[in-house]
Enzyme design. Structure first.
Site, PDB file in Angstrom:
ATOM      1  N   LYS A 151       0.845  -1.197   0.000  1.00  0.00           N
ATOM      2  CA  LYS A 151       0.000   0.000   0.000  1.00  0.00           C
ATOM      3  C   LYS A 151       0.875   1.240   0.000  1.00  0.00           C
ATOM      4  O   LYS A 151       2.071   1.201   0.292  1.00  0.00           O
ATOM      5  CB  LYS A 151      -0.923   0.020   1.215  1.00  0.00           C
ATOM      6  CG  LYS A 151      -0.200  -0.042   2.581  1.00  0.00           C
ATOM      7  CD  LYS A 151       0.396   1.273   3.037  1.00  0.00           C
ATOM      8  CE  LYS A 151       1.137   1.167   4.367  1.00  0.00           C
ATOM      9  NZ  LYS A 151       1.887   2.415   4.705  1.00  0.00           N
ATOM     10  N   ALA A 200      10.154   0.042   4.375  1.00  0.00           N
ATOM     11  CA  ALA A 200       9.921   0.973   3.273  1.00  0.00           C
ATOM     12  C   ALA A 200       8.629   1.766   3.422  1.00  0.00           C
ATOM     13  O   ALA A 200       8.354   2.653   2.618  1.00  0.00           O
ATOM     14  CB  ALA A 200       9.892   0.205   1.949  1.00  0.00           C
ATOM     15  N   ASP A 258      -1.603  -1.265  10.258  1.00  0.00           N
ATOM     16  CA  ASP A 258      -1.938  -1.452   8.845  1.00  0.00           C
ATOM     17  C   ASP A 258      -2.656  -2.771   8.560  1.00  0.00           C
ATOM     18  O   ASP A 258      -3.243  -2.940   7.485  1.00  0.00           O
ATOM     19  CB  ASP A 258      -0.668  -1.407   7.983  1.00  0.00           C
ATOM     20  CG  ASP A 258       0.042  -0.069   8.037  1.00  0.00           C
ATOM     21  OD1 ASP A 258      -0.568   0.909   8.514  1.00  0.00           O
ATOM     22  OD2 ASP A 258       1.205   0.007   7.604  1.00  0.00           O
ATOM     23  N   PRO A 314       9.896  -4.421  -0.495  1.00  0.00           N
ATOM     24  CA  PRO A 314      11.003  -4.048   0.397  1.00  0.00           C
ATOM     25  C   PRO A 314      10.503  -3.865   1.833  1.00  0.00           C
ATOM     26  O   PRO A 314       9.413  -3.336   2.050  1.00  0.00           O
ATOM     27  CB  PRO A 314      11.496  -2.715  -0.177  1.00  0.00           C
ATOM     28  CG  PRO A 314      10.970  -2.664  -1.574  1.00  0.00           C
ATOM     29  CD  PRO A 314       9.688  -3.434  -1.565  1.00  0.00           C
ATOM     30  N   GLY A 361       4.945  -6.381   5.619  1.00  0.00           N
ATOM     31  CA  GLY A 361       4.774  -7.313   6.732  1.00  0.00           C
ATOM     32  C   GLY A 361       3.335  -7.382   7.205  1.00  0.00           C
ATOM     33  O   GLY A 361       2.823  -8.460   7.539  1.00  0.00           O
ATOM     34  N   SER A 362       2.663  -6.235   7.219  1.00  0.00           N
ATOM     35  CA  SER A 362       1.257  -6.204   7.626  1.00  0.00           C
ATOM     36  C   SER A 362       0.379  -6.941   6.626  1.00  0.00           C
ATOM     37  O   SER A 362      -0.566  -7.641   7.003  1.00  0.00           O
ATOM     38  CB  SER A 362       0.783  -4.750   7.757  1.00  0.00           C
ATOM     39  OG  SER A 362       1.481  -4.085   8.787  1.00  0.00           O
TER      40      SER A 362
END
Length: 286
Positions: A11, A96, A135, A93, A101-102
């Site tokens: 996102k 970033a 997130d 990445p 990860g979320s």
């Protein structure tokens, strides 16, 4: 049971306004999330234990990883004893501000809820997601633009897509979100614009003038400490973007373009210097 493979999209943030700090130390914010065509690939296979492997050796695969935390949180909630082997092909990445990860964690909740036959409600999954990170609820519950407030627990799917093309650049710096929150230049005494109403004008009337209030409160401190990030934003503007900004706490930046051909051309040119990704207009997560 067969393995399940999914894509977990990234996102960007259209505006990120830090509105206060709670007694428990968490900061509150307002933002609008928009999906981009940059994704990780995850494969979930039956296993006796909860474990994980990743193509990026710099990422931990222990209990600090959000995928492992998501799996164990869902298991604790449901009381099941099932395990899973998670294979992560990491393309987004990390560090970033793109929510990789979320997004991986949200995919883990969604897939395991089905694989383990838990059938948790959307309300229960939302509560688990909020506990994992600000997130995570967005990636779990929305496919297009969404407004978020509080610590991410207040989420509204705007049922809109962005009618502009996006180019996202990763300058190479990995920025800690914890560092960014500790060091940003706080200014809580201000009027907060109506991000929801303004983004509707942006999408439905293509009124780009509203973007002047879509600030990212992390930009000043990130640009002061990471000059390469400011240079990447400037490169987007020089390549024809009519609006460019930091995403999340960085270091990724993005630019909006009037059409796909201009954006594709800019992404190709900028890929000589940066990791660049083109997202077509009106993109939504599948």
């Amino acid at each position: 049971m067969q393995s399940i493979s999914v894509k977990a999209y990234a996102k960007i943030n259209l505006g990120l306004l830090i509105t206060g700090k709670r007694p428990d130390g968490y900061h509150t914010l307002e933002t609008v999330f928009a999906p981009i065509n940059w994704y990780d690939e995850l494969t979930f296979s039956p296993s006796q234990e909860v474990r994980m492997s990743c193509t990026n050796q710099d990422l931990p695969c222990d209990d600090s990883n959000l995928c492992i935390r998501a799996a164990k949180a869902l298991r604790d909630f449901s009381g099941v004893s099932s395990g899973v082997e998670i294979g992560l092909a990491k393309h987004i990445p990390f560090g970033a501000g793109l929510g990789g990860g979320s997004s991986d964690a949200a995919s883990t909740l969604r897939v395991l809820n089905r694989m383990w036959n838990i059938n948790a409600s959307s309300h229960d999954l939302h509560r688990i997601a909020v506990g994992l990170g600000a997130d995570v609820p967005y990636f779990l519950e929305s496919g297009g633009l969404a407004y978020a407030a509080g610590i991410g627990e207040e989420l509204e799917d705007l049922e809109l897509t962005l009618p502009f093309s996006i180019v996202t650049l990763f300058p190479g710096d990995h920025i800690s979100t914890v560092w960014a929150y500790r060091n940003f230049y706080a200014c809580f005494e201000r009027e907060i614009p109506d991000l929801k109403g303004l983004v509707r004008s942006l999408c439905q009337a293509r009124d780009t003038s509203v973007l002047e209030v879509f600030d990212n409160d992390f930009e000043p401190v990130v640009f002061d400490h990471y000059p390469a990030v400011r240079e990447a934003k400037d490169a987007l503007v020089q390549s024809g973007s009519f609006f460019a900004s930091l995403s999340g706490s960085g270091s990724a930046v993005f630019g909006l373009f009037e059409n796909d051909s201009d954006a594709e051309r800019a992404a190709e040119q900028l890929s000589a210097t940066y990791r660049a990704r083109f997202t077509p207009a009106s993109f939504a997560m599948a």
